[in-house]
Structures are given as C-alpha cells and as structure tokens.
Design a protein around this motif. Structure first.
Motif, PDB file in Angstrom:
ATOM      1  N   ARG A  94      14.119  23.182 -19.222  1.00  0.00           N
ATOM      2  CA  ARG A  94      13.385  22.740 -20.399  1.00  0.00           C
ATOM      3  C   ARG A  94      11.913  22.490 -20.098  1.00  0.00           C
ATOM      4  O   ARG A  94      11.147  22.102 -20.975  1.00  0.00           O
ATOM      5  CB  ARG A  94      13.995  21.445 -20.948  1.00  0.00           C
ATOM      6  CG  ARG A  94      15.461  21.558 -21.359  1.00  0.00           C
ATOM      7  CD  ARG A  94      15.986  20.242 -21.881  1.00  0.00           C
ATOM      8  NE  ARG A  94      15.877  19.181 -20.882  1.00  0.00           N
ATOM      9  CZ  ARG A  94      15.064  18.141 -20.974  1.00  0.00           C
ATOM     10  NH1 ARG A  94      14.288  17.986 -22.005  1.00  0.00           N
ATOM     11  NH2 ARG A  94      15.042  17.247 -20.016  1.00  0.00           N
ATOM     12  N   SER A  95      11.540  22.680 -18.842  1.00  0.00           N
ATOM     13  CA  SER A  95      10.146  22.378 -18.497  1.00  0.00           C
ATOM     14  C   SER A  95       9.184  23.403 -19.095  1.00  0.00           C
ATOM     15  O   SER A  95       8.024  23.104 -19.335  1.00  0.00           O
ATOM     16  CB  SER A  95       9.978  22.307 -16.979  1.00  0.00           C
ATOM     17  OG  SER A  95      10.254  23.565 -16.403  1.00  0.00           O
ATOM     18  N   ARG A 154      14.002  20.743 -30.453  1.00  0.00           N
ATOM     19  CA  ARG A 154      15.206  20.001 -30.057  1.00  0.00           C
ATOM     20  C   ARG A 154      15.738  20.478 -28.710  1.00  0.00           C
ATOM     21  O   ARG A 154      16.206  19.684 -27.911  1.00  0.00           O
ATOM     22  CB  ARG A 154      16.282  20.137 -31.131  1.00  0.00           C
ATOM     23  CG  ARG A 154      15.877  19.377 -32.377  1.00  0.00           C
ATOM     24  CD  ARG A 154      17.081  18.791 -33.074  1.00  0.00           C
ATOM     25  NE  ARG A 154      16.654  18.210 -34.333  1.00  0.00           N
ATOM     26  CZ  ARG A 154      17.473  17.725 -35.243  1.00  0.00           C
ATOM     27  NH1 ARG A 154      18.770  17.755 -35.040  1.00  0.00           N
ATOM     28  NH2 ARG A 154      17.020  17.197 -36.358  1.00  0.00           N
ATOM     29  N   GLY A 188      23.530  21.248 -30.527  1.00  0.00           N
ATOM     30  CA  GLY A 188      22.975  20.951 -29.210  1.00  0.00           C
ATOM     31  C   GLY A 188      23.299  22.100 -28.269  1.00  0.00           C
ATOM     32  O   GLY A 188      24.200  22.908 -28.541  1.00  0.00           O
ATOM     33  N   TYR A 189      22.582  22.159 -27.163  1.00  0.00           N
ATOM     34  CA  TYR A 189      22.742  23.292 -26.249  1.00  0.00           C
ATOM     35  C   TYR A 189      24.139  23.336 -25.642  1.00  0.00           C
ATOM     36  O   TYR A 189      24.814  24.359 -25.656  1.00  0.00           O
ATOM     37  CB  TYR A 189      21.694  23.198 -25.138  1.00  0.00           C
ATOM     38  CG  TYR A 189      21.789  24.322 -24.133  1.00  0.00           C
ATOM     39  CD1 TYR A 189      21.373  25.606 -24.458  1.00  0.00           C
ATOM     40  CD2 TYR A 189      22.307  24.092 -22.864  1.00  0.00           C
ATOM     41  CE1 TYR A 189      21.465  26.639 -23.546  1.00  0.00           C
ATOM     42  CE2 TYR A 189      22.401  25.123 -21.936  1.00  0.00           C
ATOM     43  CZ  TYR A 189      21.974  26.389 -22.286  1.00  0.00           C
ATOM     44  OH  TYR A 189      22.075  27.413 -21.376  1.00  0.00           O
ATOM     45  N   SER A 243       1.192  22.532 -22.471  1.00  0.00           N
ATOM     46  CA  SER A 243       0.171  21.821 -21.723  1.00  0.00           C
ATOM     47  C   SER A 243      -0.952  22.775 -21.309  1.00  0.00           C
ATOM     48  O   SER A 243      -2.136  22.422 -21.371  1.00  0.00           O
ATOM     49  CB  SER A 243       0.807  21.156 -20.499  1.00  0.00           C
ATOM     50  OG  SER A 243      -0.152  20.417 -19.805  1.00  0.00           O
ATOM     51  N   PHE A 302       7.091  22.448 -22.295  1.00  0.00           N
ATOM     52  CA  PHE A 302       6.134  21.395 -21.947  1.00  0.00           C
ATOM     53  C   PHE A 302       4.957  21.997 -21.172  1.00  0.00           C
ATOM     54  O   PHE A 302       3.801  21.717 -21.463  1.00  0.00           O
ATOM     55  CB  PHE A 302       6.807  20.315 -21.081  1.00  0.00           C
ATOM     56  CG  PHE A 302       7.676  19.346 -21.836  1.00  0.00           C
ATOM     57  CD1 PHE A 302       7.125  18.446 -22.741  1.00  0.00           C
ATOM     58  CD2 PHE A 302       9.047  19.312 -21.636  1.00  0.00           C
ATOM     59  CE1 PHE A 302       7.924  17.529 -23.429  1.00  0.00           C
ATOM     60  CE2 PHE A 302       9.857  18.391 -22.320  1.00  0.00           C
ATOM     61  CZ  PHE A 302       9.293  17.513 -23.218  1.00  0.00           C
ATOM     62  N   GLY A 350       3.089  15.318 -24.129  1.00  0.00           N
ATOM     63  CA  GLY A 350       4.168  14.343 -23.965  1.00  0.00           C
ATOM     64  C   GLY A 350       4.233  13.356 -25.120  1.00  0.00           C
ATOM     65  O   GLY A 350       5.311  13.051 -25.632  1.00  0.00           O
ATOM     66  N   SER A 372      13.905  21.653 -26.280  1.00  0.00           N
ATOM     67  CA  SER A 372      13.021  21.117 -25.221  1.00  0.00           C
ATOM     68  C   SER A 372      13.306  19.652 -24.964  1.00  0.00           C
ATOM     69  O   SER A 372      13.075  19.150 -23.869  1.00  0.00           O
ATOM     70  CB  SER A 372      11.535  21.222 -25.581  1.00  0.00           C
ATOM     71  OG  SER A 372      11.266  22.184 -26.522  1.00  0.00           O
ATOM     72  N   MET A 373      13.784  18.933 -26.005  1.00  0.00           N
ATOM     73  CA  MET A 373      13.992  17.495 -25.863  1.00  0.00           C
ATOM     74  C   MET A 373      15.427  17.167 -25.475  1.00  0.00           C
ATOM     75  O   MET A 373      15.771  16.007 -25.330  1.00  0.00           O
ATOM     76  CB  MET A 373      13.669  16.797 -27.190  1.00  0.00           C
ATOM     77  CG  MET A 373      12.248  16.977 -27.670  1.00  0.00           C
ATOM     78  SD  MET A 373      11.039  16.204 -26.590  1.00  0.00           S
ATOM     79  CE  MET A 373      11.328  14.478 -26.973  1.00  0.00           C
ATOM     80  N   ASP A 374      16.286  18.172 -25.328  1.00  0.00           N
ATOM     81  CA  ASP A 374      17.713  17.932 -25.110  1.00  0.00           C
ATOM     82  C   ASP A 374      17.965  17.585 -23.643  1.00  0.00           C
ATOM     83  O   ASP A 374      18.102  18.465 -22.802  1.00  0.00           O
ATOM     84  CB  ASP A 374      18.502  19.178 -25.521  1.00  0.00           C
ATOM     85  CG  ASP A 374      20.004  18.932 -25.516  1.00  0.00           C
ATOM     86  OD1 ASP A 374      20.445  17.924 -24.932  1.00  0.00           O
ATOM     87  OD2 ASP A 374      20.732  19.747 -26.098  1.00  0.00           O
ATOM     88  N   GLN A 375      18.037  16.281 -23.368  1.00  0.00           N
ATOM     89  CA  GLN A 375      18.151  15.857 -21.967  1.00  0.00           C
ATOM     90  C   GLN A 375      19.538  16.129 -21.393  1.00  0.00           C
ATOM     91  O   GLN A 375      19.800  15.859 -20.233  1.00  0.00           O
ATOM     92  CB  GLN A 375      17.766  14.369 -21.836  1.00  0.00           C
ATOM     93  CG  GLN A 375      16.312  14.118 -22.277  1.00  0.00           C
ATOM     94  CD  GLN A 375      15.764  12.749 -21.883  1.00  0.00           C
ATOM     95  OE1 GLN A 375      16.497  11.787 -21.788  1.00  0.00           O
ATOM     96  NE2 GLN A 375      14.474  12.674 -21.639  1.00  0.00           N
ATOM     97  N   HIS A 376      20.431  16.661 -22.215  1.00  0.00           N
ATOM     98  CA  HIS A 376      21.767  16.986 -21.698  1.00  0.00           C
ATOM     99  C   HIS A 376      21.988  18.483 -21.579  1.00  0.00           C
ATOM    100  O   HIS A 376      23.110  18.931 -21.379  1.00  0.00           O
ATOM    101  CB  HIS A 376      22.844  16.381 -22.590  1.00  0.00           C
ATOM    102  CG  HIS A 376      22.724  14.906 -22.659  1.00  0.00           C
ATOM    103  ND1 HIS A 376      22.978  14.095 -21.584  1.00  0.00           N
ATOM    104  CD2 HIS A 376      22.335  14.087 -23.663  1.00  0.00           C
ATOM    105  CE1 HIS A 376      22.750  12.833 -21.922  1.00  0.00           C
ATOM    106  NE2 HIS A 376      22.364  12.816 -23.182  1.00  0.00           N
ATOM    107  N   ALA A 420       5.598  14.931 -28.285  1.00  0.00           N
ATOM    108  CA  ALA A 420       7.053  15.110 -28.158  1.00  0.00           C
ATOM    109  C   ALA A 420       7.794  13.824 -28.536  1.00  0.00           C
ATOM    110  O   ALA A 420       8.813  13.853 -29.222  1.00  0.00           O
ATOM    111  CB  ALA A 420       7.404  15.529 -26.731  1.00  0.00           C
TER     112      ALA A 420
END
Lengths: 222, 222
Positions: free
Chosen positions: B114-115, B102, B26-27, B122, B118, B153, B104-108, B156
């Motif tokens: 991370r935008s 992963r 993870g980041y 898009s 996306f 979205g 881009s999806m790492d909310q922590h 993802a």
C-alpha cells in the motif's frame, strides 16, 4: 475482593487477546473463536464480559483511549503536543494501542461504529485547546472545535502513512513534523518558541509518567 | 483498432467492478469470483488483463492516481491546493477514487503493497512544492520532501475521519480546514493571502477541467 481482582485480570486477558486478533485479521475477518483460543479462557468467561464481537472491539477502542492521560502542564499547547507525541511513541510499542488505532481506521469494519475514538479524541483535544485559549496561547482566529478535529484527523493519517511505508519505524519523526506544520497556525509566537515538538519528546513523556506511577501507584496519572 | 478499443473497454469494466467489490468487502475478503460476477466478463478476459487479486488492486490504485492532473497554475501552491481540493470533491462522487483510497488505507490488506499511492502522491506534491520554492512562494525553512509527506499523510487521515463520522458528507469542509492549518507554515504571507482554499474550490476546479476536456478531448488534461 480476590474474586473481583480475578475478574479484572480475565477481562484484561480477553482484551489483550482481542487486540492481537483484531490487529492481525482486521475486524471483519476476526472471530470470537480465535479470540477465545488466543485468550485461553472459557466461553462462559468471555461472554460474561463481552456479549459480541462488536463489544470486544469497543472494549479495545475504549482501552486505548484510556492510556493517554498525561501530567498537567502550565502550557496547554505543550500538553496537547505531549498527548500526540506520547501516542506516537506508544503506537510503536503497545499492541493494545495499535489494535485500537487499526480498528478506528478500518474502513471495512461493517457494523462497528468507528466514529467514537475520533469524536472522543477530538473532545479531549478541544478541552486542551479551550484551556490554551483562556490562557492566551492561541492566535485570535482559532476555532477550537475545528482545530481539534484537524489535529485528530491529521494524526490518524500520518500514523497510517507511517505504517504503510515503514511499519511505524518513522512514526516519531513524522509526528514531530506534523506538529511543526500545524502549530504555527494556532500558537502565538512567544508560545510557539517555547514548545518542545521534537522527535524524542514522546519517549521522555512516557518515562516521566512511569516515574510518577512508581511513586504514586494509585493517583497522579489516571 | 476496434479490437484494441474493446480490450480497453473490457479492462475498464473489470477495474470498475474490482473497485466496487474492494470498496464493499475490503481487500482481504474480496474474491476474484465476485469481481468476475460483477464485471460480467469471462474468466479468460479477466486473466488476460490481470493475473491476480493483487494486480487488480494495483490496477485500481493506479487508476485513481491518474485522475488528478489539473491545469497549470501560475501559483504553484494554488495548484497543490487545487489537487487536494479536487481529490476531496471526487472522493465524494467517484467510486474508483473511493476504492483506491480505501485500498491505500486498508491496514489489513495483507500481501498488498500500500506504500505505492502514498509515495507516488508524495512525489507529485514534492514536485509542485519544488516549483513553488523556485518561484519564491515558500517560507525559507520549508523542506519540500517533508512537507510533501505531511500534506499526503494529513489528507489521508482527514478523509478517513470524514468517512467515519459522516460518510464523506463533511469532507470538503474538512479539507479546506486542513489546508488553512497547513499553508500558513509553508507559504510566504503575500502568496498565502492570494490563495483560494475555500470549500467550493474543488467543485469549481472539477468543472473547469470538464470544460477544458470538452474543448480539447485529447490534450490539455491528459
């Protein structure tokens, strides 16, 4: 009785603290020590309710699953839409819900089984879709288990994108747009035309539930 | 020239090591020390290419963005479907792609914007949808920017669910099912009937690209 009430309150306090810490740190970096500190309870009290970090996380995941029981609707596809739109609304406002969703989406949460919420949600959606099917609301080709997984997976991604690009500010709009893209593939036209998939719907459902809860604190919703 | 080649190879080695470490840790938990160790390059070499952990992550994110250029299709909705199905196929097999997703999806991932992925994805989808619209492939109500965000979205989320429940084993099936749920809301019926949204399509596109690259190493797919 008083003792039991206190135990329930303590458990709740611990889960709220855990939700806060998991949301801020992620599963991997979160520690029981920080959850203890945030909750302001004794070590003994915490270990009485939860034996490990994983149990705390499962507690948070389970808690957010519990929060989306909505009143019965005559139209089962509207009920499904309401569950999703309400979830979007609560994600913006309820830390426990947010923490639960982040845990489910945390691809680095080693040792935490994250499949639970996906599978539980999918089962909930499938049940509603089966009722919708029995009432003739679905197009003939729909396979309820497949559509249930699509609804759950797609919402998970839309919330993640919304968090990344706007910190959930645009989540209600995005959720409404998601449903407008999915439902034409599953609903018969006459049902589709009757559905409310609009952006303000989630908040309206939330307020409806609050009114019901005030009238019948124990029953109705839960 | 030789020097430049070596620099490109070193940069590549570092990014592959970074991808591996970000995917595993993870980041937040990843360290430059571990990336250095995995890459087997000198500190000087790493800092020549990347000044910080964030730059390394952005490098990985950028790298996975680059990997989905597919041959032009007469039907632009097929081209869009091919991009998504190919991405699903490569997610199963390419560590750099997996690490990028992963991240881009790492909310922590605090401090990591991370935008980017996306929004870039898009923009790519929107361009294809605009071409599809100009060719009369889309239903009249479609707003290309909205549909582009929905495609990005939803994919993802479907990949995240697939990772959680099956470690990507069922990703190709889930991606095909996703497109079958979305495209009826955007494509005119005659186009919809002509599309290949099937599970094996991603691999077929991948092999088509490999053949093109062998014939024209420099051009065609850049």
């Amino acid at each position: 009785m008083v003792k039991q009430d206190r135990a329930i309150r303590t458990r709740r306090t611990i889960l709220e603290a855990a939700a806060k810490v998991f949301e801020e740190r992620g599963y991997q970096a979160a520690t029981i020590a920080e959850i203890l500190h945030t909750a302001g309870v004794t070590k003994g009290a915490l270990y009485f309710h939860f034996e490990s970090k994983e149990q705390l996380a499962q507690g948070v995941l389970h808690e957010q699953d519990q929060r989306f029981v909505i009143p019965d609707r005559a139209c089962k596809l509207q009920e499904l839409a309401d569950v999703v739109l309400l979830h979007a609304y609560r994600l913006q406002s309820d830390p426990m819900v947010r923490a639960g969703v982040r845990l489910s989406m945390d691809q680095h949460a080693e040792g935490l089984d994250r499949s639970g919420p996906f599978l539980r949600w999918s089962a909930v959606c499938r049940e509603m879709l089966e009722k919708a099917q029995a009432q003739g609301e679905l197009l003939p080709h729909v396979v309820t288990s497949v559509t249930a997984d699509v609804v759950v997976g797609t919402f998970a991604g839309v919330q993640s994108m919304s968090q990344a690009v706007s910190e959930y500010q645009d989540l209600r709009r995005r959720t409404s747009e998601l449903l407008r893209h999915l439902f034409p593939s599953i609903a018969v036209p006459s049902v589709l035309a009757s559905l409310d998939l609009s952006e303000p719907r989630g908040e309206a459902v939330y307020e409806e539930i609050q009114r019901l809860l005030q009238r019948q604190p124990a029953a109705a919703v839960s």
